[in-house]
Design a protein around this motif. Structure first.
Motif, PDB file in Angstrom:
ATOM      1  N   ILE A   1      81.712  12.008 -23.800  1.00  0.00           N
ATOM      2  CA  ILE A   1      81.211  13.002 -22.850  1.00  0.00           C
ATOM      3  C   ILE A   1      81.623  12.616 -21.429  1.00  0.00           C
ATOM      4  O   ILE A   1      81.369  11.499 -20.977  1.00  0.00           O
ATOM      5  N   GLU A   2      82.259  13.541 -20.758  1.00  0.00           N
ATOM      6  CA  GLU A   2      82.666  13.319 -19.376  1.00  0.00           C
ATOM      7  C   GLU A   2      81.805  14.106 -18.396  1.00  0.00           C
ATOM      8  O   GLU A   2      81.709  13.762 -17.225  1.00  0.00           O
ATOM      9  N   LYS A   3      81.194  15.178 -18.911  1.00  0.00           N
ATOM     10  CA  LYS A   3      80.387  16.036 -18.051  1.00  0.00           C
ATOM     11  C   LYS A   3      79.267  16.655 -18.869  1.00  0.00           C
ATOM     12  O   LYS A   3      79.448  16.967 -20.044  1.00  0.00           O
ATOM     13  N   ILE A   4      78.104  16.828 -18.253  1.00  0.00           N
ATOM     14  CA  ILE A   4      76.984  17.504 -18.909  1.00  0.00           C
ATOM     15  C   ILE A   4      76.821  18.862 -18.235  1.00  0.00           C
ATOM     16  O   ILE A   4      76.501  18.955 -17.051  1.00  0.00           O
ATOM     17  N   ASN A   5      77.081  19.897 -19.001  1.00  0.00           N
ATOM     18  CA  ASN A   5      77.014  21.246 -18.436  1.00  0.00           C
ATOM     19  C   ASN A   5      75.578  21.692 -18.194  1.00  0.00           C
ATOM     20  O   ASN A   5      75.264  22.246 -17.143  1.00  0.00           O
ATOM     21  N   TYR A   6      74.724  21.447 -19.195  1.00  0.00           N
ATOM     22  CA  TYR A   6      73.325  21.864 -19.084  1.00  0.00           C
ATOM     23  C   TYR A   6      72.415  20.700 -19.464  1.00  0.00           C
ATOM     24  O   TYR A   6      72.511  20.173 -20.572  1.00  0.00           O
ATOM     25  N   LEU A   7      71.552  20.304 -18.550  1.00  0.00           N
ATOM     26  CA  LEU A   7      70.547  19.277 -18.807  1.00  0.00           C
ATOM     27  C   LEU A   7      69.187  19.958 -18.856  1.00  0.00           C
ATOM     28  O   LEU A   7      68.685  20.453 -17.840  1.00  0.00           O
ATOM     29  N   ILE A   8      68.607  20.012 -20.053  1.00  0.00           N
ATOM     30  CA  ILE A   8      67.314  20.671 -20.241  1.00  0.00           C
ATOM     31  C   ILE A   8      66.227  19.595 -20.317  1.00  0.00           C
ATOM     32  O   ILE A   8      66.227  18.760 -21.227  1.00  0.00           O
ATOM     33  N   LEU A   9      65.335  19.603 -19.354  1.00  0.00           N
ATOM     34  CA  LEU A   9      64.212  18.656 -19.317  1.00  0.00           C
ATOM     35  C   LEU A   9      62.965  19.431 -19.723  1.00  0.00           C
ATOM     36  O   LEU A   9      62.453  20.246 -18.955  1.00  0.00           O
ATOM     37  N   THR A  10      62.501  19.183 -20.938  1.00  0.00           N
ATOM     38  CA  THR A  10      61.451  20.040 -21.491  1.00  0.00           C
ATOM     39  C   THR A  10      60.145  19.971 -20.708  1.00  0.00           C
ATOM     40  O   THR A  10      59.487  20.985 -20.503  1.00  0.00           O
TER      41      THR A  10
ATOM     42  N   ILE B   1      61.926  12.418 -19.531  1.00  0.00           N
ATOM     43  CA  ILE B   1      62.788  12.467 -18.334  1.00  0.00           C
ATOM     44  C   ILE B   1      63.141  11.059 -17.834  1.00  0.00           C
ATOM     45  O   ILE B   1      63.703  10.910 -16.744  1.00  0.00           O
ATOM     46  N   GLY B   2      62.865  10.049 -18.642  1.00  0.00           N
ATOM     47  CA  GLY B   2      62.996   8.667 -18.192  1.00  0.00           C
ATOM     48  C   GLY B   2      64.348   8.263 -17.651  1.00  0.00           C
ATOM     49  O   GLY B   2      64.456   7.466 -16.722  1.00  0.00           O
ATOM     50  N   ASN B   3      65.443   8.818 -18.224  1.00  0.00           N
ATOM     51  CA  ASN B   3      66.791   8.455 -17.790  1.00  0.00           C
ATOM     52  C   ASN B   3      67.498   9.579 -17.041  1.00  0.00           C
ATOM     53  O   ASN B   3      68.719   9.521 -16.834  1.00  0.00           O
ATOM     54  N   SER B   4      66.754  10.562 -16.614  1.00  0.00           N
ATOM     55  CA  SER B   4      67.363  11.708 -15.929  1.00  0.00           C
ATOM     56  C   SER B   4      68.041  11.288 -14.635  1.00  0.00           C
ATOM     57  O   SER B   4      69.162  11.718 -14.329  1.00  0.00           O
ATOM     58  N   LYS B   5      67.388  10.439 -13.855  1.00  0.00           N
ATOM     59  CA  LYS B   5      67.963   9.976 -12.585  1.00  0.00           C
ATOM     60  C   LYS B   5      69.268   9.213 -12.853  1.00  0.00           C
ATOM     61  O   LYS B   5      70.281   9.442 -12.176  1.00  0.00           O
TER      62      LYS B   5
END
Length: 262
Positions: free
Chosen positions: A78-87, A94-98
């Motif tokens: 994976i080089e890019k994340i198009n959609y990050l859904i944080l429920t 969400i621990g590793n979102s930052k």
């Protein structure tokens, strides 16, 4: 003679373009499958959806799972994340979102309209703002269609008193297959959505497999063929009803779960 030569060259050019186009089409068709990858972590949620060149990440586990997150992203190239859904804004979601937003390009973030007023949620909001990422607070059903893949993100119809019931619910539909991600919804929210549910092929069991008054009804209504449990010790009642309907049970506490729909 020159006219004949020009016609031959033109035909060769058209033939080459046709071959390249056909080759790209066949390559695209071959890769037109939906891959659902659930990371091998305990009592936390983190999963990745791959479709063609699109990457969707649903939740990011706890901060302690960073090494597993990093390994999964490398494995899946994976080089890019198009959609990050944080429920919802609990630390096990969400621990590793930052970390992800700091280290990988992220196009859009989807969040529920619930403020937990926690340090972790503040950190995530700050880094989204700093990186100037489109931040979508989902207040009504949000649909995304990418070729054969349809993504429907459902917010709660009302604001509940605690975080879990405010989880975003995500439905993936592809070639007749349906996969339902339920976050950590508990009894009250589950009861509120039961009449809207239908049969799915895959169900991410809510709240790490813990039992509530409505969880059995949720399983019976959706009748999944595959159940994903992101908890180390799911409730026995959950396991029993899944076995009764001959559903395959997969626990992320045991290993990564990699499923492909074609």
């Amino acid at each position: 003679m020159r006219n004949i030569l020009n016609k031959v060259l033109f035909c060769c050019f058209i033939g080459t373009i046709t071959i390249i186009t056909l080759s790209n089409f066949l390559k695209s068709s071959k890769n037109a499958e939906l891959r659902l990858y659930f990371l091998p972590i305990k009592d936390a949620d983190a999963s990745i959806v791959k479709y063609k060149d699109i990457t969707i990440m649903i939740d990011t586990g706890e901060e302690k799972d960073k090494k597993i997150i990093r390994a999964a992203i490398k494995k899946l190239k994976i080089e890019k994340i198009n959609y990050l859904i944080l429920t919802h804004p609990d630390k096990d979601h969400i621990g590793n979102s930052k970390y992800i937003i700091e280290n990988y390009p992220v196009e859009k973030v989807f969040q529920t309209d619930y403020d937990k007023n926690s340090k972790k949620q503040e950190e995530v909001s700050k880094i989204i703002l700093e990186k100037e990422i489109e931040n979508i607070i989902v207040k009504e059903q949000y649909n995304i269609e990418i070729d054969k893949l349809k993504i429907s993100i459902y917010p709660p119809k009302k604001i509940y008193n605690e975080s879990n019931n405010n989880s975003l619910i995500t439905l993936l539909e592809f070639n007749g297959y349906k996969a339902l991600y339920t976050g950590d919804i508990e009894a009250e929210r589950t009861k509120d959505i039961l009449e809207d549910l239908e049969k799915v092929n895959l169900l991410k069991i809510p709240h790490h497999g813990r039992k509530n008054e409505q969880s059995i009804e949720l399983i019976k209504k959706t009748m999944p063929e595959i159940a994903i449990i992101t908890g180390e010790k799911p409730a026995q009642a959950i396991l029993e009803v899944l076995n009764e309907i001959d559903c395959k049970i997969r626990l992320t506490a045991e290993k990564a779960i990699d499923i492909t729909f074609k």
